[in-house]
Design a protein around this motif. Structure first.
Motif, PDB file in Angstrom:
ATOM      1  N   UNK A   2       0.783  -1.199   0.038  1.00 42.44           N
ATOM      2  CA  UNK A   2       0.020   0.096  -0.073  1.00 42.44           C
ATOM      3  C   UNK A   2       0.865   1.274   0.119  1.00 42.44           C
ATOM      4  N   UNK A   3       1.825   1.260   0.766  1.00 44.78           N
ATOM      5  CA  UNK A   3       2.763   2.389   0.954  1.00 44.78           C
ATOM      6  C   UNK A   3       3.405   2.632  -0.544  1.00 44.78           C
ATOM      7  N   UNK A   4       4.079   1.599  -1.001  1.00 41.46           N
ATOM      8  CA  UNK A   4       4.492   1.644  -2.259  1.00 41.46           C
ATOM      9  C   UNK A   4       3.748   2.048  -3.439  1.00 41.46           C
ATOM     10  N   UNK A   5       2.421   1.887  -3.475  1.00 37.89           N
ATOM     11  CA  UNK A   5       1.296   2.421  -4.367  1.00 37.89           C
ATOM     12  C   UNK A   5       1.198   3.650  -4.111  1.00 37.89           C
ATOM     13  N   UNK A   6       1.244   4.324  -2.873  1.00 44.95           N
ATOM     14  CA  UNK A   6       1.160   5.753  -2.734  1.00 44.95           C
ATOM     15  C   UNK A   6       2.473   6.439  -3.030  1.00 44.95           C
ATOM     16  N   UNK A  69       0.440  -0.082 -11.155  1.00 46.25           N
ATOM     17  CA  UNK A  69      -0.669   0.664 -10.425  1.00 46.25           C
ATOM     18  C   UNK A  69      -2.178  -0.024 -11.087  1.00 46.25           C
ATOM     19  N   UNK A  70      -2.146  -0.478 -12.263  1.00 46.74           N
ATOM     20  CA  UNK A  70      -3.263  -0.983 -12.673  1.00 46.74           C
ATOM     21  C   UNK A  70      -3.522  -2.460 -12.451  1.00 46.74           C
ATOM     22  N   UNK A  71      -2.501  -3.178 -12.354  1.00 46.63           N
ATOM     23  CA  UNK A  71      -2.578  -4.563 -11.719  1.00 46.63           C
ATOM     24  C   UNK A  71      -2.644  -4.787 -10.484  1.00 46.63           C
ATOM     25  N   UNK A  72      -1.937  -4.080  -9.528  1.00 43.81           N
ATOM     26  CA  UNK A  72      -1.996  -4.307  -8.069  1.00 43.81           C
ATOM     27  C   UNK A  72      -2.536  -3.192  -7.418  1.00 43.81           C
ATOM     28  N   UNK A  73      -3.291  -2.194  -8.181  1.00 41.45           N
ATOM     29  CA  UNK A  73      -4.105  -1.079  -7.367  1.00 41.45           C
ATOM     30  C   UNK A  73      -5.502  -1.506  -7.087  1.00 41.45           C
ATOM     31  N   UNK A  74      -5.901  -2.285  -7.379  1.00 41.11           N
ATOM     32  CA  UNK A  74      -7.288  -2.771  -7.268  1.00 41.11           C
ATOM     33  C   UNK A  74      -8.326  -2.211  -8.062  1.00 41.11           C
TER      34      UNK A  74
END
Length: 136
Positions: A2-6, A69-74
């Motif tokens: 989650x932090x990496x996505x941010x 972001x598209x694959x793991x961002x939900x």
């Protein structure tokens, strides 16, 4: 994760205007230093090589970031699409759109722009969903 996505989202937002900022910097440098824009000028050649490398790197990083972001961002992706990648993408139409956009900006700044002729040698009119996208 989650932090990496941010961090990735902040990174993308911070670098959104990179191309515009670099173009403005190049125009200002050209005006201040009086650098002639011709193919034999070594300063122009060095700047051109630097910008080619910068933009190629920027495009690659942007694609990898967007894909992650598209694959793991939900976020839900359309069927037959893997993240931001669509296997049956028409590369020719993407190139034409990108060229048209660049042409408009270049003509707006310099009143003239080079013309190109894009030829696609390895596509077929029959869409085969089992085949990956092909290059132009």
């Amino acid at each position: 994760l989650v932090d990496f996505m941010k961090i990735l989202k902040i990174f993308k937002a911070r670098h959104r205007d990179t191309v515009k900022d670099m173009a403005l910097a190049c125009m200002m440098m050209k005006e201040k230093l009086g650098i002639p824009v011709d193919e034999v000028n070594p300063v122009f050649q060095s700047i051109k090589i630097l910008l080619d490398r910068l933009y190629t790197s920027r495009i690659s990083i942007h694609m990898i970031t967007s894909q992650h972001l598209a694959v793991y961002g939900g976020e839900r992706t359309p069927p037959h699409q893997i993240g931001i990648i669509h296997p049956n993408t028409s590369l020719t139409s993407i190139l034409v759109d990108a060229y048209d956009d660049a042409l408009m900006h270049t003509e707006n700044c310099y009143m003239v722009a080079p013309r190109i002729n894009i030829k696609n040698y390895n596509s077929s009119k029959v869409v085969n969903t089992s085949e990956p996208a092909s290059g132009v």
